[in-house]
Design an enzyme around this catalytic site. Structure first.
Site, PDB file in Angstrom:
ATOM      1  N   SER A  46     -19.024  -0.317  27.568  1.00 51.49           N
ATOM      2  CA  SER A  46     -20.298  -0.181  26.878  1.00 51.49           C
ATOM      3  C   SER A  46     -21.316  -1.202  27.399  1.00 51.49           C
ATOM      4  CB  SER A  46     -20.077  -0.311  25.373  1.00 51.49           C
ATOM      5  OG  SER A  46     -21.228   0.042  24.643  1.00 51.49           O
ATOM      6  N   ASP A 173     -18.876   6.345  24.557  1.00 54.52           N
ATOM      7  CA  ASP A 173     -18.602   4.917  24.693  1.00 54.52           C
ATOM      8  C   ASP A 173     -17.109   4.601  24.841  1.00 54.52           C
ATOM      9  OD1 ASP A 173     -18.396   2.090  24.094  1.00 54.52           O
ATOM     10  OD2 ASP A 173     -20.359   2.226  23.151  1.00 54.52           O
TER      11      ASP A 173
END
Length: 300
Positions: A46, A173
């Site tokens: 991320s 993510d």
């Protein structure tokens, strides 16, 4: 192959990446460019994936910190007014535009350092680790656009829409399975680079943590579906990150250093105002751990 194999792993956490970038900037300021140069592998999830890709593309830690300070408000400053229950909180157009400006047409194989960037592919239900072709047997990932890999690793569920890389995938993510990607770094070094555990020197940097805690069992019994739903993402990410930290510490011992800061309250990954103090916290953590970093990386 002989000698230490240095790995830098960076956690997910949205705008809390300001903390991560500040920790790295403080260390870079004290140790010089050799701090980043010494790493053989950069691993990120991320926001940590974006920082890792930035460093691998030749940017300094200071430049990545400036990136977060400048871009944060434009990415997360205006939640969608007509947010639907089945839609993300933020329009991802701003983030994609920033990433495209930063990385342009650069491909993963154009990066100066080997990288591993985590994501999760929803159509087939499988973890994904994007890599350049840095080892025999690796292919396809090196042809991917860096900005799209950065977009996919940071597509946090409920916050940003998923990203499509091919015609039959949907990526979110990497924090849903590897918010702390330290174990990804260990596996990559051993499986694809032929290193033993004794060769590894691993520096892991978090984005601050706030473990979910309750007053007692009676509190857990009274928590309904809404309360669990509100805390689900932070609980899953926090618990898996702590588990990975413990596992890697058992495997590597003194060859592993984790830099993070536990806070009394949780800071949402898109809270621009609350993330303001994170830079100073990060500088402080970096300063306090300079000697430990020098020892781990054998930098004088």
């Amino acid at each position: 192959m002989s000698g230490p194999y240095h790995v830098l792993t960076l956690d997910g956490g949205g705008l809390r990446g300001i903390f991560t970038a500040a920790v790295l900037t403080e260390i870079e300021s004290a140790l010089g460019p050799a701090f980043v140069d010494v790493f053989d592998l950069l691993v990120g999830t991320s926001t940590g994936g974006i920082i890792a890709l930035g460093l691998a593309s030749g940017r300094t830690c200071r430049e990545m910190l400036d990136f977060y300070r400048e871009a944060g408000a434009s990415i997360f400053g205006r939640p969608r007014r007509l947010r639907r229950l089945n839609g993300p909180k933020h329009d991802r157009t701003a983030l994609d535009a920033v990433l495209q400006r930063r990385f342009g047409e650069m491909r993963m194989n154009d990066l100066a350092k080997p990288v591993c960037i985590t994501a999760y592919e929803l159509v087939h239900g499988t973890p994904r680790v994007w890599k350049d072709d840095h080892a025999p047997g690796l292919r396809w990932g090196g042809d991917q656009l860096v900005w799209k890999v950065a977009a996919s690793t940071s597509a946090a569920p409920t916050y940003l829409a998923p990203v499509q890389m091919g015609e039959a995938d949907s990526l979110v993510d990497g924090g849903v399975w590897a918010n702390n990607p330290a174990m990804v770094g260990v596996i990559e070094a051993i499986r694809y680079n032929g290193r033993g555990l004794g060769d590894l020197r691993l520096l892991s940097v978090g984005t601050t943590s706030q473990p979910m805690r309750i007053a007692g069992h009676h509190k857990a019994l009274s928590m309904g579906s809404l309360k669990w739903a509100i805390n689900a993402l932070s609980l899953l990410q926090g618990s898996t990150s702590a588990a990975v930290d413990h596992q890697v510490r058992l495997l590597l011992g003194d060859a592993y250093l984790r830099l993070d800061s536990e806070r009394t309250r949780r800071i949402a990954l898109d809270d621009v105002q609350a993330c303001g103090p994170l830079q100073e916290w990060g500088h402080g953590v970096g300063r306090m751990n300079l000697d430990k970093v020098r020892k781990l990386l054998d930098l004088r």
